[in-house]
Write a protein that holds these residues in place. Structure first.
Motif, PDB file in Angstrom:
ATOM      1  N   LEU A 104     -26.754  22.799 -64.049  1.00 22.21           N
ATOM      2  CA  LEU A 104     -26.367  23.093 -62.454  1.00 22.21           C
ATOM      3  C   LEU A 104     -25.179  23.373 -62.199  1.00 22.21           C
ATOM      4  O   LEU A 104     -24.122  22.938 -62.738  1.00 22.21           O
ATOM      5  N   ALA A 164     -23.243  22.328 -59.906  1.00 20.40           N
ATOM      6  CA  ALA A 164     -22.834  20.714 -59.650  1.00 20.40           C
ATOM      7  C   ALA A 164     -22.611  20.070 -60.919  1.00 20.40           C
ATOM      8  O   ALA A 164     -21.395  19.337 -60.691  1.00 20.40           O
ATOM      9  N   GLN A 165     -23.160  20.359 -61.835  1.00 20.19           N
ATOM     10  CA  GLN A 165     -22.837  19.529 -63.120  1.00 20.19           C
ATOM     11  C   GLN A 165     -21.465  19.999 -63.391  1.00 20.19           C
ATOM     12  O   GLN A 165     -20.773  19.261 -64.471  1.00 20.19           O
ATOM     13  N   ASP A 178     -19.146  20.782 -61.755  1.00 27.47           N
ATOM     14  CA  ASP A 178     -17.777  20.386 -61.012  1.00 27.47           C
ATOM     15  C   ASP A 178     -16.556  19.550 -61.724  1.00 27.47           C
ATOM     16  O   ASP A 178     -17.002  18.735 -62.554  1.00 27.47           O
TER      17      ASP A 178
END
Lengths: 284, 789, 180
Positions: free
Chosen positions: C86, C88-89, C91
């Motif tokens: 993802l 988000a992973q 980030d």
């Protein structure tokens, strides 16, 4: 291929992850994500919340302690195969190098793999053969589960729903003992059709202890007692190994079947790979 | 011609954008206001649709429109090749609707299309569509679909037979020849279904401009003009001049991107309906279900020999699976691209093929790299190798004995086969002899005998192939049922400064046309390659074209460019003659200069280009400008041939088979860029070896593809293959100006039987005298062949 | 919109904070040396973030199952498949894509090798192949043919038969060795 909507958060500690897990019954833990994200893309798995534990520092380490090598659950496959403390545990290195591919090894984690408990994954067989102890933590504290009790069935483990795998303890190789992992790959996915981990202790030319564990063969990884017991007290020769290996995957058990390998062929491969893993462990 | 570039391994011009991540594939294109389509597909191979309820989906956030068969089911995509029954009846040609209204006929059949603001929302909404299916029994095997009582794919096609067909000598003559045979080798086999698997999934963007009333379709296609023609004339009835079709960078085709797919018409229709661009990109899972598959023959074949080992006859019965619907060239592949190649390299005097082409509840089958010719080669080469084993003679010797003698097609006539084609030129013995030399045949047999005593047995397999490429003379294919001409178009525009823009109807999706064609142009005109730009893939800039398939780009498309170059040189000579005050006949063009023969008076190509556009001192009655377009329609197919040799090693304990060596000696006529030709051969070999050992689409009894992802369909990977050992022979094509034959498919056509033959040879060397191991020859199948019966 | 609803309904700041943290993670990452900050959907895959949000279309999508490797990029210096991660992973991470492998106007030895040895045809798998090979050479600067082949096990090419890809990587290894 796009997952269903999902919320994401990153836990900063094991405690926080356990709390989030308790508060969100539809949550899933996300480590490397290399089993979970593909399943979510195919919408086979649609959790409401992902709790990312990959960056929890206390979960990513490899330590050499007095009795065991301790691996943090969020250690990647690549961390493991390049770690100096694990060099003596040959089966760990050999198995790790055969997992997925470079990219997968850079993301996938040991804890994630065993918690997922894919019946064809490589690590479970190795942890069984090396008599690993798996440390898990939940709202009620920590407990240790021996590998032999951890893998309970098809994609199922002894983990309770609120628990997280935190550490894997590998007993240090005893003097005179060695291990090996041999794998017959499913050619497309490169998972194991048959993976065999063997650990053997030879004292004065005679096998005093042995573990033989399989993955890919049945609905979960398992220790094959029949092969191991046939080896004890025998000298470590190819003939003895071959004779013992012929007992592999016998008895009353479910044998997997797919279009790469029928049950009969899988059983046959189990015997061949038991022989090869044992020969490897014995340096033959 | 100066040959400064032709024959040289010039590095590819197109590489720069690809290695830096700047390639521009369809899915990379983002248009203002673009929407995203998701296609809801049938999960069943055969089912009646009782109802479709998309009310909830339509109300979801971000949904722009939902289309179903009610709205567009009356549009359907056509088949491009009509084949008749033996009795003259026209083939059965049921409609192939853009979206299905009543009955789904294969897993992946399209039922509804959701268009939404984002890709995510489109898929979310599609999940909310409720379809009530009545599931019906399905049939996936062509040889079973013709049996009485088999479920019907189309209610009005009895026994699921699209048509039956035959080619060769009269059946009675072949029967008589076979009756006289001293030995008959017979073989039942399946040439399994393959998924082409171009790495770029299909992607389309429809765009409608209401100011100009003009449609644009961006499509990952091998032939943009053909798509425009089919979509305008046969599907949507759009005015062709108001439709632009662009095939930008395309990530591989291998045949699968020749065809006009329903989704191309769907995004076009939807973009008009909503007034915004609509993009659809398939997933790999959809690619397995919807990209036309290849092969899928069930065959019984017999080859007869006299006592001296001469082939006396060949008799074949094949069921070819066409899938649920007719794809664009699906009918031509098992017939005119397969039956016509059954002469092979042999002097076989009597040949008969009895072919039945069948509908099943499966993905459509069409041309996949080689298209019909791999099936023909497989059949012949398996039979010859097996016959050698059965008769106890050497397989190489048996071939050499039966080869057609060498002929150049210039001083000697072409070779007339018993299956309609006339080969252009060939020298078959020498490619096999060269292959044997590279192999070190005698040594190999010694090595093999040693290995037979160990756990790793060895085998060698031969395959000597011929193919028909450069498809094709329009009149010939027209008489055989093609609904299109198969010429090519090449326009060469000399700019006033002497720079060249070439517009070709061939389309490059990995073949390196931007380099190879530029080599030809630069050599012919004696100018630097950087002065040449090859433009392809856009129907608004390229006048017309038939596209790239059947190894035709250089043989047909290159020839069209050469025709235009000849016209440019001819006109240039007139301009030069006027300026140099001599007759045009006295002008010779060489190394980029127009020179008065026997003098040092000359004008450069650049001078002439400028004069053509600034015609102040200029011949009377000659138009200004230097820009020619040509259509080239070949007079015959081209016939590349070669010899492939595989050496395999089999693990006796597991059946695991590794290709240890692969030798390929190919004769593809003249070669413009050896590096690119070698690359084409390498890729073909990998795909052919893939068929032998790894690949094959599997269906369960319900018609589900059980290996429709890369987790289950084995694509050859780097560690599955050896370094290839290549050599080349050159027998120029006598009937096109470049003398080229085509190299795109050769590797894939020759290699499969070489590998299978090698496995069989290894098994016989270890005492397992099996006739066949079904492809893909997985470890288990090979292992089983070694177990006591 | 949901955010406004939450506010008007008088949700406490904690709930709002929960929403912002959970539902639209805000990510900051460095891609090819440039820092980007975006609010993204939780389910957004890194490959789609790179392609759609940042317009870096050199990273491709060729399958659904993390098998083909066309989406390979470097995350904090290691090759990974951006279709299985993802956004988000990632980030807080540093990412290199094919567009950033070499400075503008220059070629990395691998890019040069692929061109010199004809290691590509259609070009679709090429960025992933190069990014994977770069990881391989960083771990093993002088790989054998077999090590190269095994190092590419996570990447599929349908055009080249891998022959010239192997040679392209050998070219780059040799060139880098000379440079050192």
């Amino acid at each position: 291929m796009i997952p269903s909507s999902v919320d994401y958060t990153r836990a900063s500690s094991v405690g926080e992850a356990i709390r989030l897990l308790a508060e969100n019954p539809d949550a899933k833990l996300l480590a490397g994500g290399h089993s979970l994200i593909p399943a979510m893309k195919l919408r086979l798995n649609s959790p409401a919340l992902l709790i990312d534990i990959a960056r929890i520092a206390e979960l990513r380490f490899i330590e050499d302690t007095e009795n065991a090598i301790v691996i943090g659950a969020a250690s990647t496959h690549a961390d493991i195969i390049t770690n100096q403390y694990l060099k003596g545990l040959t089966a760990m290195i050999e198995a790790g190098e055969l997992i997925g591919d470079t990219q997968v090894r850079n993301m996938g984690t040991l804890g994630g793999s065993i918690a997922h408990a894919d019946p064809s994954a490589d690590w479970p067989a190795v942890l069984l053969a090396l008599e690993a102890q798996i440390k898990v933590q939940g709202a009620d504290g920590e407990r240790i589960i021996p590998a032999a009790e951890f893998f309970t069935g098809f994609f199922s483990t002894a983990l309770d729903s609120g628990e997280i795998v935190t550490e894997i303890h590998l007993p240090k190789a005893a003097v005179g003992s060695a291990s090996a992992y041999r794998k017959f790959m499913q050619p497309a996915s490169r998972f194991a059709i048959v993976g065999c981990a063997a650990s053997v202790t030879v004292e004065g030319g005679v096998i005093s202890a042995a573990n033989v564990a399989f993955t890919g063969v049945s609905d979960a990884a398992f220790l094959d007692e029949g092969v191991a017991s046939a080896l004890i007290g025998k000298s470590a020769t190819l003939e003895n190994i071959e004779a013992a290996a012929s007992a592999a995957a016998e008895g009353d058990m479910h044998i997997n079947e797919d279009h790469f390998a029928s049950q009969a062929y899988r059983k046959h491969l189990a015997k061949v790979y038991a022989k090869r893993a044992l020969a490897g462990a014995c340096g033959l | 011609m100066s040959n400064k570039f032709i024959g040289k391994s010039v590095k590819r011009i197109e590489d720069k954008r690809f290695i830096t991540g700047k390639g521009r594939y369809t899915d990379d294109i983002v248009l203002p206001g673009m929407t995203y389509a998701y296609i809801l597909r049938s999960p069943y191979a055969h089912a009646r649709i009782r109802s479709i309820d998309y009310s909830a989906a339509e109300a979801m956030q971000g949904v722009v429109t939902i289309m179903t068969g009610e709205e567009v089911g009356h549009y359907g995509v056509p088949c491009g090749w009509q084949v008749n029954f033996k009795n003259g009846d026209i083939m059965k040609e049921p409609p192939h609707p853009l979206l299905v209204k009543d009955k789904v006929r294969h897993v992946g059949d399209a039922v509804a299309m959701v268009v939404a603001e984002t890709r995510e929302l489109a898929q979310d909404a599609a999940e909310a569509i409720i379809i009530d299916y009545e599931v019906l029994p399905a049939v996936t095997d062509a040889s079973k679909a013709v049996l009485p009582g088999a479920p019907l794919v189309h209610d009005d096609v009895p026994n699921n037979i699209c048509f039956d067909w035959e080619i060769g000598n009269p059946k009675a003559e072949v029967d008589e020849a076979m009756a006289s045979a001293h030995h008959i080798t017979s073989l039942d086999f399946v040439n399994q279904r393959l998924s082409p698997n171009a790495m770029e999934p299909r992607s389309y963007i429809g765009q409608y401009d209401n100011v100009y009333d003009k449609y644009t379709l961006y499509t990952s296609t091998q032939n943009p003009h053909l798509i425009r023609l089919l979509m305008c004339a046969f599907v949507l009835g759009l005015p062709e001049h108001k439709v632009r079709v662009v095939g930008p960078d395309v990530g591989g085709g291998f045949g699968s991107k020749i065809y006009h797919y329903t989704e191309e018409a769907l995004v076009t229709l939807a973009s008009k309906k909503i007034g915004r661009p609509v993009k659809w990109t398939e997933t790999r899972s959809e690619a397995f279900q919807t990209d036309a598959h290849g092969r899928d023959h069930v065959t019984h074949a017999e080859m007869g020999f006299d006592a001296q080992g001469n082939i006396v006859g060949l008799r074949i019965k094949t069921f070819a699976n066409l899938g649920a619907y007719l794809s664009t060239f699906g009918t031509a592949v098992p017939t005119y691209l397969h039956g016509t190649l059954l002469q092979g390299l042999y002097t076989t005097p009597k040949i008969h093929l009895d072919m039945t082409c069948v509908f099943t509840h499966t993905t459509a089958v069409d041309a996949y790299r080689g298209a019909g010719r791999p099936e023909a080669t497989f059949l012949l080469e398996r039979l010859v190798d097996l016959a050698a084993l059965e008769m106890g003679v050497d397989p190489a010797e048996l071939r050499l004995k039966n080869f057609i003698p060498a002929f150049d097609g210039v001083t000697q006539p072409g070779y007339q086969t018993n299956v309609a084609l006339q080969y252009d030129s060939g020298n078959y013995h020498s490619v096999l002899e060269r292959g044997l030399e590279m192999l070190g045949y005698e040594n190999f047999r010694k090595e093999q005998a040693e290995a037979a005593k160990t756990n790793k047995i060895l085998g060698v397999g031969f395959s000597t192939y011929i193919e028909a490429c450069g498809i094709a003379p329009s009149a010939v294919v027209g008489s055989l049922g093609a609904r299109a001409g198969l010429y090519e178009v090449g326009q060469v525009r000399v700019q006033p400064t002497g720079k060249i823009s070439v517009f070709t109807g061939a389309h490059s999706h990995g073949q390196g046309h931007e380099t190879t064609f530029a080599q030809v142009v630069a050599d012919r005109l004696g100018i630097p390659m950087e002065d040449v730009d090859i433009i392809h893939g856009d129907s608004d800039t390229v006048a017309f074209g038939m596209g790239t398939y059947g190894s035709r780009s250089l043989a047909v498309g290159g020839s069209a460019i050469v025709k235009s170059l000849d016209k440019i040189i001819e006109k240039g000579a007139k301009i030069a003659a006027h300026k140099l005050e001599c007759s045009a006949d006295d002008i010779e063009f060489k190394d980029g200069k127009f020179t008065v023969k026997g003098t040092d008076k000359s004008l450069s190509f650049g001078d002439i280009a400028l004069t053509a556009y600034v015609p102040h001192v200029y011949p009377a009655n000659l138009e200004p400008g230097l820009d020619f377009s040509s259509f080239y329609d070949p007079t015959n197919f081209t016939y590349p041939f070669g010899c492939h040799i595989a050496v395999v090693e089999i693990d006796k304990e597991t059946g695991f088979t590794r290709v240890k060596r692969f030798i390929a000696v190919d004769d593809v006529g003249n070669v413009i860029n050896p590096m690119i030709v070698d690359g084409q051969i390498h890729g073909g070999l990998a795909q052919g070896i893939g068929q032998a050992l790894f690949e094959g689409v599997e269906f369960d009894e319900n018609g589900q593809i059980t290996n429709g992802s890369y987790m289950d369909y084995t694509m050859p990977r780097a560690d599955d293959l050896p370094m290839f050992e290549l050599d080349r022979q050159v027998t120029p094509c006598p009937h096109n100006p470049l003398g080229v034959k085509g190299a795109g498919e050769a590797g894939c056509i020759g290699s499969t039987p070489a590998v299978v033959n090698a496995v069989i040879d290894a098994l016989w060397s270890a005492g397992h005298k099996v006739k066949d191991v079904r492809m893909p020859m997985t470890p288990e199948r090979v292992w089983k062949a070694m177990q006591p019966a | 919109m949901l955010c406004n609803t939450l506010k008007t309904n008088g949700f406490c700041a904690k709930a709002l904070n929960f929403y912002l943290t959970y539902i639209m993670p805000k990510i900051t990452l460095t891609v090819n040396g440039k820092t980007h900050t975006h609010e993204v959907e939780g389910r957004l895959l890194l490959v789609h973030y790179l392609r759609d949000t940042l317009g870096l279309t050199g990273t491709h999508v060729g399958c659904d199952t993390s098998s083909c490797g066309t989406c390979t990029i470097h995350l904090d210096g290691k090759a990974i498949k951006s279709c299985s991660l993802l956004a988000a992973q990632a980030d807080g991470s540093s990412i290199t894509t094919i567009e950033g492998l070499a400075p503008e106007g220059e070629l990395h030895p691998l890019q040069e090798g692929f061109k010199e040895e004809h290691g590509l045809q259609c070009g679709f798998c090429t960025p992933g192949m190069i990014m994977c090979a770069a990881d391989l050479l960083s771990r093993n600067p002088d790989p054998t043919e077999q090590e190269i082949r095994e190092g590419l096990e996570g990447n599929i090419c349908r055009c080249t038969g891998y022959h010239n890809i192997v040679r392209a990587i050998q070219y780059a290894a040799q060139k880098s060795a000379v440079a050192v």
